[in-house]
Design an enzyme around this catalytic site. Structure first.
Site, PDB file in Angstrom:
ATOM      1  N   ARG A 104      96.806  -7.631  47.593  1.00 11.62           N
ATOM      2  CA  ARG A 104      97.729  -8.777  47.624  1.00 11.62           C
ATOM      3  C   ARG A 104      97.261  -9.740  46.538  1.00 11.62           C
ATOM      4  O   ARG A 104      96.138 -10.250  46.592  1.00 11.62           O
ATOM      5  CB  ARG A 104      97.725  -9.459  48.999  1.00 11.62           C
ATOM      6  CG  ARG A 104      98.472 -10.789  48.996  1.00 11.62           C
ATOM      7  CD  ARG A 104      98.711 -11.355  50.387  1.00 11.62           C
ATOM      8  NE  ARG A 104      99.785 -10.638  51.063  1.00 11.62           N
ATOM      9  CZ  ARG A 104     100.451 -11.106  52.118  1.00 11.62           C
ATOM     10  NH1 ARG A 104     100.145 -12.283  52.617  1.00 11.62           N
ATOM     11  NH2 ARG A 104     101.404 -10.393  52.674  1.00 11.62           N
ATOM     12  N   HIS A 131     107.428  -7.414  47.651  1.00  7.24           N
ATOM     13  CA  HIS A 131     106.727  -7.229  48.927  1.00  7.24           C
ATOM     14  C   HIS A 131     107.300  -5.969  49.599  1.00  7.24           C
ATOM     15  O   HIS A 131     107.967  -6.048  50.641  1.00  7.24           O
ATOM     16  CB  HIS A 131     106.936  -8.466  49.800  1.00  7.24           C
ATOM     17  CG  HIS A 131     105.994  -8.565  50.967  1.00  7.24           C
ATOM     18  ND1 HIS A 131     104.949  -7.689  51.168  1.00  7.24           N
ATOM     19  CD2 HIS A 131     105.948  -9.455  52.008  1.00  7.24           C
ATOM     20  CE1 HIS A 131     104.301  -8.025  52.282  1.00  7.24           C
ATOM     21  NE2 HIS A 131     104.889  -9.087  52.806  1.00  7.24           N
ATOM     22  N   GLN A 134     106.882  -4.996  53.470  1.00  8.05           N
ATOM     23  CA  GLN A 134     107.715  -5.749  54.416  1.00  8.05           C
ATOM     24  C   GLN A 134     109.079  -5.089  54.563  1.00  8.05           C
ATOM     25  O   GLN A 134     109.639  -5.037  55.668  1.00  8.05           O
ATOM     26  CB  GLN A 134     107.869  -7.198  53.929  1.00  8.05           C
ATOM     27  CG  GLN A 134     108.689  -8.065  54.870  1.00  8.05           C
ATOM     28  CD  GLN A 134     107.996  -8.324  56.193  1.00  8.05           C
ATOM     29  OE1 GLN A 134     106.857  -8.758  56.214  1.00  8.05           O
ATOM     30  NE2 GLN A 134     108.675  -8.056  57.297  1.00  8.05           N
ATOM     31  N   ASP A 219     113.652 -16.382  53.950  1.00  7.92           N
ATOM     32  CA  ASP A 219     112.199 -16.505  53.748  1.00  7.92           C
ATOM     33  C   ASP A 219     111.922 -17.970  53.423  1.00  7.92           C
ATOM     34  O   ASP A 219     112.844 -18.760  53.201  1.00  7.92           O
ATOM     35  CB  ASP A 219     111.786 -15.573  52.582  1.00  7.92           C
ATOM     36  CG  ASP A 219     110.283 -15.504  52.358  1.00  7.92           C
ATOM     37  OD1 ASP A 219     109.514 -15.931  53.233  1.00  7.92           O
ATOM     38  OD2 ASP A 219     109.875 -15.015  51.287  1.00  7.92           O
ATOM     39  N   CYS A 259     110.578 -12.462  57.355  1.00  7.73           N
ATOM     40  CA  CYS A 259     109.296 -11.754  57.192  1.00  7.73           C
ATOM     41  C   CYS A 259     108.143 -12.517  57.844  1.00  7.73           C
ATOM     42  O   CYS A 259     107.105 -11.918  58.133  1.00  7.73           O
ATOM     43  CB  CYS A 259     109.019 -11.506  55.717  1.00  7.73           C
ATOM     44  SG  CYS A 259     108.823 -12.991  54.723  1.00  7.73           S
ATOM     45  N   ARG A 287     105.430  -3.782  60.941  1.00  8.00           N
ATOM     46  CA  ARG A 287     104.511  -3.734  59.797  1.00  8.00           C
ATOM     47  C   ARG A 287     103.411  -2.707  60.087  1.00  8.00           C
ATOM     48  O   ARG A 287     103.010  -1.945  59.223  1.00  8.00           O
ATOM     49  CB  ARG A 287     103.881  -5.121  59.547  1.00  8.00           C
ATOM     50  CG  ARG A 287     104.858  -6.191  59.084  1.00  8.00           C
ATOM     51  CD  ARG A 287     105.431  -5.891  57.711  1.00  8.00           C
ATOM     52  NE  ARG A 287     104.392  -5.722  56.713  1.00  8.00           N
ATOM     53  CZ  ARG A 287     103.750  -6.717  56.095  1.00  8.00           C
ATOM     54  NH1 ARG A 287     104.073  -7.968  56.349  1.00  8.00           N
ATOM     55  NH2 ARG A 287     102.811  -6.479  55.188  1.00  8.00           N
TER      56      ARG A 287
HETATM   57  N1  NVA Z   1     107.726 -15.252  49.869  1.00  4.53           N
HETATM   58  C1  NVA Z   1     106.577 -15.426  50.713  1.00  4.53           C
HETATM   59  C2  NVA Z   1     106.396 -14.255  51.599  1.00  4.53           C
HETATM   60  C3  NVA Z   1     105.227 -14.356  52.539  1.00  4.53           C
HETATM   61  C4  NVA Z   1     105.052 -13.132  53.388  1.00  4.53           C
HETATM   62  C5  NVA Z   1     105.344 -15.688  49.867  1.00  4.53           C
HETATM   63  O1  NVA Z   1     105.166 -15.003  48.866  1.00  4.53           O
HETATM   64  O2  NVA Z   1     104.582 -16.578  50.212  1.00  4.53           O
HETATM   65  N1   CP Z   2     105.109 -11.194  56.233  1.00  6.65           N
HETATM   66  C1   CP Z   2     103.833 -11.182  55.783  1.00  6.65           C
HETATM   67  O1   CP Z   2     103.470 -10.482  54.823  1.00  6.65           O
HETATM   68  O2   CP Z   2     102.994 -11.980  56.491  1.00  6.65           O
HETATM   69  P1   CP Z   2     101.482 -12.362  56.134  1.00  6.65           P
HETATM   70  O3   CP Z   2     101.540 -13.239  54.903  1.00  6.65           O
HETATM   71  O4   CP Z   2     100.983 -13.068  57.343  1.00  6.65           O
HETATM   72  O5   CP Z   2     100.715 -11.112  55.827  1.00  6.65           O
END
Ligand code: NVA
Ligand code: CP
Length: 302
Positions: A104, A131, A134, A219, A259, A287
């Protein structure tokens, strides 16, 4: 390097993705029955987190444990990554010791560089642009509730962000129509949208975009790394909350997904996310199952 990676949904064919979703549902049932299944015994997954996570970390770590393997949590602060060791070197070394790596991070190009120097499968656990894990859980949750998502109308409301980009790729791969309602200046990247052809289109007005949809999803307005834009974005997105009015424009039995983490009163009203059309908890649980299907596909010995 011959390892197979999962950096976006486009790394798998449509039929491979369909199989993976079906397998995820099987693994869900096996888990619920308490069946022990350990296809990754003695295998190790390294998990590199340069951003925060609840769901992604727990689902990958629990998934590896349930599969009889092990997962190692790595943060920039606790490793040499945070002290500037080149990502290429980190990938080379790590991939000589473990069987799979989940990353990540911020720039998607950094993940691509990492994967190019890894001899084991690399999984995208979220970048600024995508992502895909997800989306596996989302498509699984829709399929379990309503049957195939192929031919459905799906409405994305909010930022043209990493999740939106992955929905665009999912529209291509799973064959659904995606309507995107976003404020001007917050569109998804033009090349990603254009590559989807007729499968995805921008419909500015959220109520219009939700018309006759079988799934409405959204989101956060400010993603990780955009915290300083929060106030600005609250103004820009004020008309883009998924509320009862939006859900009423959709099909009567339309589902709502997010998500997570969610901000009630911002991108979604409490009445919608905590209401009867919301399947966010099944979505979140999936997930675990969807990523187990992914880990099995990429790492289990054939
Ligand atoms: N768009 C959000 C998704 C988090 C799971 C982010 O990147 O923070
Ligand atoms: N939806 C998701 O990826 O959540 P986290 O950021 O908690 O991993």
């Amino acid at each position: 390097m011959s390892a197979r990676h999962f950096l976006t949904l486009l790394d798998f064919s449509s039929s491979e993705l369909e199989q993976l979703i079906a397998r995820a549902s099987e693994l869900r049932q096996m888990q619920h029955r308490g069946e022990i299944y350990e296809p990754l015994k003695n295998q190790v997954l390294a998990m590199v987190f340069e951003k925060s996570s609840t769901r992604t970390r727990i689902s990958f770590e629990a998934g590896m444990a349930q599969f009889g393997g092990h997962a190692i949590f790595l943060s920039p602060q606790g490793t040499q990554i945070g002290r500037g060791e080149p990502i290429e070197d980190t990938a080379r070394v790590m991939s000589r010791m473990v069987d799979g790596i989940m990353v990540r991070t911020f720039e998607h190009s950094k993940l691509e560089t990492f994967a190019a120097h890894s001899q084991v499968p690399v999984i995208n656990a979220l970048t600024d642009d995508y992502h895909p894990c997800q989306l596996l859980a989302d498509v699984q949750a829709f399929s379990e509730a309503r049957g195939s998502i192929q031919g459905a109308t799906v409405t994305w409301i909010g930022d043209g962000n990493n999740m939106c980009h992955s929905y665009i790729n999912a529209a291509r791969q799973f064959g659904f129509q995606l309507n995107i309602a976003c404020p001007e200046g917050y569109e998804p990247k033009a090349d990603i949208l254009e590559a989807a052809g007729d499968a995805a289109r921008i419909v500015r007005d959220p109520v219009e975009a939700a018309r006759d949809a079988q799934l409405v999803t959204t989101d956060v307005w400010a993603s990780m790394g955009q915290e300083e834009e929060q106030k600005l974005r609250e103004q820009a997105f004020a008309r883009y909350q998924v509320d009862d009015r939006v859900m009423q424009a959709a099909d009567n039995d339309a589902l709502f997904m997010h998500c997570l983490p969610a901000h009630r009163g911002e991108e979604v009203s409490a009445s919608v996310i905590d209401g009867p059309q919301s399947i966010v908890w099944d979505q979140a649980e999936n997930r675990l199952h969807a990523q187990k299907a992914l880990l099995e596909t990429l790492m289990a010995p054939r």
